[in-house]
Design a protein around this motif. Sequence first.
Motif, mmCIF file in Angstrom:
data_model
loop_
_atom_site.group_PDB
_atom_site.id
_atom_site.type_symbol
_atom_site.label_atom_id
_atom_site.label_comp_id
_atom_site.label_asym_id
_atom_site.label_seq_id
_atom_site.Cartn_x
_atom_site.Cartn_y
_atom_site.Cartn_z
ATOM 1 N N PHE A 92 43.992 39.705 36.962
ATOM 2 C CA PHE A 92 44.544 39.115 38.182
ATOM 3 C C PHE A 92 45.620 38.130 37.764
ATOM 4 O O PHE A 92 45.472 37.404 36.790
ATOM 5 N N HIS A 93 46.701 38.103 38.529
ATOM 6 C CA HIS A 93 47.834 37.250 38.173
ATOM 7 C C HIS A 93 47.807 35.894 38.869
ATOM 8 O O HIS A 93 48.671 35.065 38.627
ATOM 9 N N SER A 94 46.810 35.701 39.715
ATOM 10 C CA SER A 94 46.652 34.394 40.346
ATOM 11 C C SER A 94 45.197 34.239 40.775
ATOM 12 O O SER A 94 44.469 35.228 40.935
ATOM 13 N N ALA A 95 44.814 32.999 40.980
ATOM 14 C CA ALA A 95 43.452 32.734 41.463
ATOM 15 C C ALA A 95 43.283 33.313 42.860
ATOM 16 O O ALA A 95 42.224 33.865 43.190
ATOM 17 N N ASP A 96 44.325 33.221 43.697
ATOM 18 C CA ASP A 96 44.242 33.768 45.060
ATOM 19 C C ASP A 96 43.974 35.271 45.028
ATOM 20 O O ASP A 96 43.170 35.788 45.807
ATOM 21 N N GLU A 97 44.655 35.985 44.129
ATOM 22 C CA GLU A 97 44.456 37.428 43.987
ATOM 23 C C GLU A 97 43.015 37.732 43.561
ATOM 24 O O GLU A 97 42.373 38.649 44.089
ATOM 25 N N MET A 98 42.491 36.956 42.629
ATOM 26 C CA MET A 98 41.117 37.160 42.168
ATOM 27 C C MET A 98 40.121 36.903 43.298
ATOM 28 O O MET A 98 39.214 37.695 43.535
ATOM 29 N N PHE A 99 40.304 35.784 44.035
ATOM 30 C CA PHE A 99 39.369 35.462 45.112
ATOM 31 C C PHE A 99 39.460 36.468 46.248
ATOM 32 O O PHE A 99 38.448 36.811 46.863
#
Length: 112
Positions: A92-99
């Motif tokens: 994932f390239h960002s925490a938002d994408e992961m969440f």
Amino acid sequence: MTLAAKLEPEPRLTARVKVRPKAQLTLPEEIRRALHISEGDDVEFAVHEDGTVTVRGFISIPTDQAWFFTPDWLAGEREADEQIASGSGQVFHSADEMFAHLDALVGGEDEA
């Protein structure tokens, strides 16, 4: 040479020390390194039926970090390491994408 002597492996390391007053021993540096111990660590001695003695070093773990050393957590760590090594893990390239991904997984389970 007896069969038992043939089956017993040669020690990788040996050391001899004198017992001092109050039954104290000073472990040589090479033994401390082999046991992965340092000042303040615990050492366990086990006497076996055949008279051999094994020695293991213990490192204390703060209770608020003990969860990391549970069998389930360590199994998950090994699985993650294997996935990373094989390149099969998800990136994932960002925490938002992961969440967002995790929310979709949880949402999908709730609907089932």
